[in-house]
Design a protein around this motif. Structure first.
Motif, PDB file in Angstrom:
ATOM      1  N   VAL A  72      27.358 -26.324  52.352  1.00  0.00           N
ATOM      2  CA  VAL A  72      27.767 -27.633  51.478  1.00  0.00           C
ATOM      3  C   VAL A  72      28.540 -28.565  52.441  1.00  0.00           C
ATOM      4  N   ILE A  73      29.415 -28.277  53.357  1.00  0.00           N
ATOM      5  CA  ILE A  73      30.274 -29.235  54.261  1.00  0.00           C
ATOM      6  C   ILE A  73      29.493 -29.645  55.248  1.00  0.00           C
ATOM      7  N   LEU A  74      28.261 -29.311  55.670  1.00  0.00           N
ATOM      8  CA  LEU A  74      27.330 -29.859  56.776  1.00  0.00           C
ATOM      9  C   LEU A  74      27.063 -31.091  56.383  1.00  0.00           C
ATOM     10  N   PRO A  75      27.091 -32.306  57.095  1.00  0.00           N
ATOM     11  CA  PRO A  75      26.456 -33.408  56.964  1.00  0.00           C
ATOM     12  C   PRO A  75      24.997 -33.381  56.759  1.00  0.00           C
ATOM     13  N   ASP A  76      24.564 -34.348  55.998  1.00  0.00           N
ATOM     14  CA  ASP A  76      23.213 -34.173  55.768  1.00  0.00           C
ATOM     15  C   ASP A  76      22.189 -34.270  57.032  1.00  0.00           C
ATOM     16  N   PRO A  77      22.513 -35.139  58.120  1.00  0.00           N
ATOM     17  CA  PRO A  77      21.681 -35.178  59.251  1.00  0.00           C
ATOM     18  C   PRO A  77      21.449 -33.709  60.124  1.00  0.00           C
ATOM     19  N   ILE A  78      22.732 -33.080  59.776  1.00  0.00           N
ATOM     20  CA  ILE A  78      22.632 -31.572  60.473  1.00  0.00           C
ATOM     21  C   ILE A  78      21.866 -30.711  59.753  1.00  0.00           C
ATOM     22  N   LYS A  79      21.901 -30.916  58.429  1.00  0.00           N
ATOM     23  CA  LYS A  79      21.077 -30.027  57.426  1.00  0.00           C
ATOM     24  C   LYS A  79      19.529 -30.310  57.880  1.00  0.00           C
ATOM     25  N   VAL A  80      18.983 -31.268  58.502  1.00  0.00           N
ATOM     26  CA  VAL A  80      17.941 -31.554  58.907  1.00  0.00           C
ATOM     27  C   VAL A  80      17.445 -30.528  59.979  1.00  0.00           C
ATOM     28  N   VAL A  81      18.438 -30.208  60.770  1.00  0.00           N
ATOM     29  CA  VAL A  81      18.111 -29.480  62.078  1.00  0.00           C
ATOM     30  C   VAL A  81      18.313 -28.044  61.710  1.00  0.00           C
ATOM     31  N   PHE A  82      19.589 -27.728  60.881  1.00  0.00           N
ATOM     32  CA  PHE A  82      19.975 -26.342  60.560  1.00  0.00           C
ATOM     33  C   PHE A  82      19.675 -26.109  59.090  1.00  0.00           C
ATOM     34  N   THR A  83      18.671 -24.932  58.910  1.00  0.00           N
ATOM     35  CA  THR A  83      18.428 -24.973  57.482  1.00  0.00           C
ATOM     36  C   THR A  83      19.558 -23.799  56.936  1.00  0.00           C
ATOM     37  N   LYS A  84      19.647 -23.420  55.831  1.00  0.00           N
ATOM     38  CA  LYS A  84      20.420 -22.285  55.027  1.00  0.00           C
ATOM     39  C   LYS A  84      20.061 -21.078  55.877  1.00  0.00           C
TER      40      LYS A  84
END
Length: 117
Positions: A72-84
């Motif tokens: 939840v606290i990961l910024p959206d640009p990082i969520k593109v690179v790192f999945t759950k």
């Protein structure tokens, strides 16, 4: 307005805190660099692990709690690179390293890395 704050004040506070945390994380990545930011996330992950230890008795619930909070606290640009799934693997590695370091001499001092390396 006062009635709105009475009804939704807590939710509003949580949203503001999450926005602040995301903004701080983004700023931290830009200013401090990746290595220091990962160290900050490691510290946050350990705090979530401690909170999960106090909150849940089931290991799976603890793990899910930590992964969900970190994602939840990961910024959206990082969520593109790192999945759950990537976060799950990272949390498991952190936990394993933490346990191994603590079990070898009862202290958190990276002594297990000295033994392995």
């Amino acid at each position: 307005m006062l009635e709105f704050l009475n009804n939704y004040g807590l939710y509003l506070l949580i949203v503001i805190c999450l926005i602040g945390l995301v903004a701080y994380t983004s700023w931290s990545i830009k200013v401090r660099g990746t290595k220091e930011t990962l160290e900050n996330f490691r510290e946050v992950a350990f705090k979530f692990m401690l909170a999960a230890e106090k909150k849940f008795s089931n290991g799976d619930k603890k793990f899910i709690y930590v992964v969900e909070r970190l994602y939840v606290i990961l910024p959206d640009p990082i969520k593109v690179v790192f999945t759950k799934d990537d976060i799950q693997k990272w949390v498991q590695t952190l936990y394993d390293d933490f346990v191994m370091d603590y079990l070898d001499d009862g202290q958190l001092n990276d002594s297990n890395e000295k033994l392995l390396g």
